[in-house]
Design a protein around this motif. Structure first.
Motif, PDB file in Angstrom:
ATOM      1  N   UNK A 125      10.194  27.149  45.207  1.00  0.00           N
ATOM      2  CA  UNK A 125      11.088  26.756  45.982  1.00  0.00           C
ATOM      3  C   UNK A 125      11.666  28.318  46.203  1.00  0.00           C
ATOM      4  N   UNK A 126      12.361  27.784  47.638  1.00  0.00           N
ATOM      5  CA  UNK A 126      13.456  29.227  48.068  1.00  0.00           C
ATOM      6  C   UNK A 126      14.288  28.302  47.697  1.00  0.00           C
ATOM      7  N   UNK A 127      15.728  30.002  48.282  1.00  0.00           N
ATOM      8  CA  UNK A 127      16.420  29.575  47.804  1.00  0.00           C
ATOM      9  C   UNK A 127      17.546  28.411  48.564  1.00  0.00           C
ATOM     10  N   UNK A 128      18.344  27.528  47.663  1.00  0.00           N
ATOM     11  CA  UNK A 128      18.487  26.451  48.272  1.00  0.00           C
ATOM     12  C   UNK A 128      19.454  26.943  49.743  1.00  0.00           C
ATOM     13  N   UNK A 129      20.444  27.874  50.468  1.00  0.00           N
ATOM     14  CA  UNK A 129      21.464  28.410  51.327  1.00  0.00           C
ATOM     15  C   UNK A 129      19.634  28.303  52.490  1.00  0.00           C
TER      16      UNK A 129
ATOM     17  N   UNK B 193      19.622  26.309  55.580  1.00  0.00           N
ATOM     18  CA  UNK B 193      19.422  26.860  57.546  1.00  0.00           C
ATOM     19  C   UNK B 193      18.582  26.068  57.538  1.00  0.00           C
ATOM     20  N   UNK B 194      17.401  25.886  57.133  1.00  0.00           N
ATOM     21  CA  UNK B 194      16.090  25.751  57.771  1.00  0.00           C
ATOM     22  C   UNK B 194      16.141  24.429  58.418  1.00  0.00           C
ATOM     23  N   UNK B 195      16.872  23.803  57.787  1.00  0.00           N
ATOM     24  CA  UNK B 195      17.447  21.817  58.310  1.00  0.00           C
ATOM     25  C   UNK B 195      17.987  22.070  59.581  1.00  0.00           C
ATOM     26  N   UNK B 196      18.430  22.847  59.627  1.00  0.00           N
ATOM     27  CA  UNK B 196      20.417  22.669  60.217  1.00  0.00           C
ATOM     28  C   UNK B 196      19.175  22.915  61.335  1.00  0.00           C
ATOM     29  N   UNK B 197      19.067  24.110  61.046  1.00  0.00           N
ATOM     30  CA  UNK B 197      17.838  25.059  62.604  1.00  0.00           C
ATOM     31  C   UNK B 197      17.210  24.030  63.494  1.00  0.00           C
ATOM     32  N   UNK B 198      16.657  22.949  62.421  1.00  0.00           N
ATOM     33  CA  UNK B 198      15.847  21.310  62.966  1.00  0.00           C
ATOM     34  C   UNK B 198      16.672  21.200  63.173  1.00  0.00           C
ATOM     35  N   UNK B 199      17.979  21.177  63.993  1.00  0.00           N
ATOM     36  CA  UNK B 199      18.906  20.050  64.240  1.00  0.00           C
ATOM     37  C   UNK B 199      19.337  18.823  63.752  1.00  0.00           C
ATOM     38  N   UNK B 200      19.237  18.917  61.880  1.00  0.00           N
ATOM     39  CA  UNK B 200      19.387  18.360  61.042  1.00  0.00           C
ATOM     40  C   UNK B 200      20.671  18.132  60.582  1.00  0.00           C
TER      41      UNK B 200
ATOM     42  N   UNK C 241      23.135  21.583  41.521  1.00  0.00           N
ATOM     43  CA  UNK C 241      22.859  22.502  41.785  1.00  0.00           C
ATOM     44  C   UNK C 241      22.245  22.668  42.997  1.00  0.00           C
ATOM     45  N   UNK C 242      20.596  22.004  42.464  1.00  0.00           N
ATOM     46  CA  UNK C 242      19.252  21.736  43.009  1.00  0.00           C
ATOM     47  C   UNK C 242      18.972  20.573  43.999  1.00  0.00           C
ATOM     48  N   UNK C 243      20.513  19.517  44.213  1.00  0.00           N
ATOM     49  CA  UNK C 243      20.828  18.619  45.913  1.00  0.00           C
ATOM     50  C   UNK C 243      21.007  18.971  47.082  1.00  0.00           C
ATOM     51  N   UNK C 244      20.077  18.395  47.398  1.00  0.00           N
ATOM     52  CA  UNK C 244      20.284  18.390  49.135  1.00  0.00           C
ATOM     53  C   UNK C 244      20.968  17.374  49.736  1.00  0.00           C
ATOM     54  N   UNK C 245      21.926  17.294  50.345  1.00  0.00           N
ATOM     55  CA  UNK C 245      22.109  16.094  50.983  1.00  0.00           C
ATOM     56  C   UNK C 245      21.322  16.357  52.849  1.00  0.00           C
ATOM     57  N   UNK C 246      21.090  15.257  53.669  1.00  0.00           N
ATOM     58  CA  UNK C 246      20.635  15.379  54.618  1.00  0.00           C
ATOM     59  C   UNK C 246      20.315  13.912  55.473  1.00  0.00           C
ATOM     60  N   UNK C 247      20.095  14.098  57.022  1.00  0.00           N
ATOM     61  CA  UNK C 247      19.833  12.944  57.435  1.00  0.00           C
ATOM     62  C   UNK C 247      18.510  13.925  57.887  1.00  0.00           C
ATOM     63  N   UNK C 248      17.835  14.191  57.566  1.00  0.00           N
ATOM     64  CA  UNK C 248      16.580  14.824  57.658  1.00  0.00           C
ATOM     65  C   UNK C 248      15.345  13.853  57.414  1.00  0.00           C
ATOM     66  N   UNK C 249      14.329  14.052  57.852  1.00  0.00           N
ATOM     67  CA  UNK C 249      13.062  12.233  57.276  1.00  0.00           C
ATOM     68  C   UNK C 249      12.941  13.605  56.406  1.00  0.00           C
ATOM     69  N   UNK C 250      12.042  12.860  55.231  1.00  0.00           N
ATOM     70  CA  UNK C 250      11.244  13.786  54.348  1.00  0.00           C
ATOM     71  C   UNK C 250      10.374  14.754  54.820  1.00  0.00           C
ATOM     72  N   UNK C 251       9.108  14.366  55.821  1.00  0.00           N
ATOM     73  CA  UNK C 251       8.602  15.127  56.305  1.00  0.00           C
ATOM     74  C   UNK C 251       9.043  16.592  56.326  1.00  0.00           C
ATOM     75  N   UNK C 252      10.620  16.643  57.625  1.00  0.00           N
ATOM     76  CA  UNK C 252      10.849  17.145  57.645  1.00  0.00           C
ATOM     77  C   UNK C 252      11.761  18.365  56.130  1.00  0.00           C
ATOM     78  N   UNK C 253      11.519  17.864  55.055  1.00  0.00           N
ATOM     79  CA  UNK C 253      12.716  17.869  54.028  1.00  0.00           C
ATOM     80  C   UNK C 253      11.461  19.700  53.614  1.00  0.00           C
TER      81      UNK C 253
ATOM     82  N   UNK D 197       8.865  24.139  52.615  1.00  0.00           N
ATOM     83  CA  UNK D 197       7.463  25.078  52.624  1.00  0.00           C
ATOM     84  C   UNK D 197       7.534  26.583  53.263  1.00  0.00           C
ATOM     85  N   UNK D 198       7.716  25.325  54.635  1.00  0.00           N
ATOM     86  CA  UNK D 198       7.377  26.650  55.883  1.00  0.00           C
ATOM     87  C   UNK D 198       8.189  28.491  55.637  1.00  0.00           C
ATOM     88  N   UNK D 199       7.940  28.983  56.414  1.00  0.00           N
ATOM     89  CA  UNK D 199       7.834  30.491  56.019  1.00  0.00           C
ATOM     90  C   UNK D 199       9.187  30.571  57.090  1.00  0.00           C
TER      91      UNK D 199
END
Ligand code: SAM
Length: 371
Positions: free
Chosen positions: A328-332, A336-343, A352-364, A369-371
């Motif tokens: 797992x990368x750092x939470x930030x 940031x990757x999710x926000x860059x994806x428009x979510x 501490x390792x929890x994230x809230x997002x409107x992104x679908x599971x595939x985007x999470x 995993x994506x660099x």
């Protein structure tokens, strides 16, 4: 009985010395004072300093620390009650020392709340508040506060106990702390809406072994209907991390669109927002002026609560990473990757390792995993 002076906030009072291990469970000690609940009490004192109701009932006082602090640190007129005559005597002695507008009563809380109304009512029982919620809904004019320490039944670790107390089905998911808070909130909302009044959660959080709610009551049928619309289910896949919300009556559970496993309902629970950003801002502004032992904890908590997306669940991205066999990368970075994806994506106070997002599971998964 040996007593020692204790200072919390700006208030010094006397608490009976607790003989470690003499009473089990801890709540069976004669008059209960638990320092570990200071953050719970500090939060309420700060909240009350921000909203300033005309009067306040501490329905289960024990030493009276909560009500004594409210009276001394906010100037609000308080009534402190306890069913136990020896507790009421301790509260009276403390109230006389501290002074101010403090009434002490010794009644069953349900009887008191059934015959008198207060601008703000506070329930802080041992374990579950369930037996007191109905009367508190009738007694509270504008504000209702509830503590629950029965987190195992609320969160799904003791399934049957949770179902008996809250008439809801929890599930022990990775977001179980949030399930507990939302099941309690859904239960309080159902108890309130039967009286054609609604609720508005203003400051609600879970910490260590308790859940704490600070709610505004809303008069009128339309507000009760609005609260009703916020009660529903989280449909959780038992095969993967997929979940979706469902409101209204459940006709069928459905199947997970990601892996085809049957979805299981969690609830009924509260699906709406659990915090009010304006109230939290007012509390943050007051915090530097207050003397609170847990000020640094509250100073960290309040901005996180204010930022949290109002989703009904969060993802533990470390658990998702583990199933993907990814480090797992750092939470930030994930956020940031999710926000860059428009979510939309934020942290959560539950984990501490929890994230809230409107992104679908595939985007999470891709953001992990994506660099
Ligand atoms: N509010 C206190 C504090 O912040 O330290 C702790 C309260 S302690 C967890 C619960 C108290 O509820 C006990 O002192 C107990 O005597 C009281 N109690 C239990 N059942 C009650 C009832 N039916 N009506 C009023 N008080 C009750």
């Amino acid at each position: 009985m040996e007593r020692l002076p204790v200072t919390e906030g700006k208030t010094t009072f006397f608490a009976p010395v607790q003989d470690e291990g003499a009473a089990f469970p801890p709540g069976s000690a004669p008059i209960f004072y638990n320092r570990k609940m200071e953050a719970n009490r500090d939060g309420t004192v700060l909240f009350l300093a921000a909203v300033h109701p005309s009067d306040y009932l501490d329905a289960m006082g024990a030493t009276g620390v909560r009500g004594l602090r409210v009276a001394h640190e906010t100037g609000i007129a308080v009534t402190i009650n306890d069913i136990d005559p020896s507790a009421a005597a301790e509260i009276r002695a403390n109230a006389e020392r501290i002074g101010g507008a403090i009434e002490v009563t010794c009644q069953d809380a349900n009887a008191l709340m059934s015959t008198r109304r207060f601008d703000a009512v506070d329930l802080d029982p041992f374990g579950t508040p369930a037996p007191f919620v109905d009367a508190s809904c009738r007694s509270a004019k504008r504000y209702l506060f509830v503590t629950a320490t029965d987190t195992a039944p609320l969160c799904g670790a003791h399934l049957k106990a949770g179902m008996r107390r809250y008439f809801a089905r929890p599930m022990n998911t990775e977001y179980h702390g949030e399930v507990g808070l939302r099941i309690l909130l859904g239960f309080v909302a159902r108890e309130m809406i039967k009286y054609d009044r609604g609720i508005e959660p203003l400051f609600c959080f879970a910490h260590e072994h308790f859940v704490r709610l600070h709610l505004r009551t809303r008069p009128r049928v339309k507000n009760a209907d609005q609260a009703l619309d916020r009660i529903g289910y989280v449909m959780q896949c038992t095969g993967c991390f997929y979940r979706e919300e469902r409101t209204g009556l459940l006709s069928e559970s459905g199947v997970c669109p990601c892996c085809g496993t049957a979805l299981r309902p969690i609830g009924p629970l509260w699906l709406g927002a659990v915090n009010d950003p304006d109230t939290l801002l007012a509390m943050e502004a007051l915090l530097p002026e207050m003397t609170l032992g847990t000020a640094s904890y509250l100073g960290r908590l309040l901005p996180v609560l204010r930022d949290e997306l109002p989703t009904s669940t969060f993802y533990d991205y470390h658990r998702i990473a583990k199933t993907l066999r990814a480090s797992p990368p750092a939470i930030d970075i994930v956020l940031e990757r999710l926000r860059c994806g428009g979510y939309l994506a934020t942290r959560t106070h539950y984990e501490g390792t929890g994230i809230r997002t409107d992104a679908p599971l595939a985007a999470i998964e891709a953001a992990i995993t994506d660099p």
